[in-house]
Scaffold this motif. Sequence first.
Motif: not given
Length: 245
Positions: A100, A108, A110, A114, A145, A150
Amino acid sequence: MRIAILSDIHGNMPALEAVAADITRRGVDHVVNLGDSLSGPLMALETAQYLMHTGWLSLAGNHERQMLTHGPERISLSDGCARSQLTEKELTWLATLPATAHLTQGVFLCHGTPDSDCAYFLETVENGCVRAARPDEIRARLGAQASALVACGHTHIARSIRTNAGQRIVNPGSVGLPAYDDTHPIPHVVETGSPDARYAIVERQGNTWNVALLSVPYDFESMARLAAKRGRDEWAHALRTGYMA
């Protein structure tokens, strides 16, 4: 800020080159790759060398982890074929890839979720079928998260959702493999219905993120023939049609 998000290339160099050309044409500030870059019967070595040269931020997906950790008795046919093409240089690069990453504050990245590189984020497998995940399932998979954006991959299904808390979660789809079957957590298939390469561009507008889920045509026939030559007729059919045979 404009970010191009790629995932699940699976050694498909012509698809990657088509996506890279489209990115250049559109212009972005960053390019990120969410993993599962090499696994399969296609062009693993060339794909690894290309990604190493670009310097893009790349993650390790579940297939990178499996290629590095599974021995001969456990490694899958696709992972084994890709690994056999690589030299020590590419394997060393794979070992440096994070699971990640934070691209910037509030962004973020991934591969799966996460907390897992092999869990589905925006989809749920139920009774052998794949459906859109419910809001409560997505909240549970987010865990702690809290980033505004994301990005995830793994399912090969392009999707953008906004949570009740205002977070944007984006799966760009797969650059290189438009359909597959899997046995985890139970047997199921994923089919996009098109041979096109997929990726996404996200752009920050004030406090929100605009998302473009993009579909790029490319010459898939050479990769379908290569897959068939290497004894993977199911890959050849998926690459040509976006469906499993």
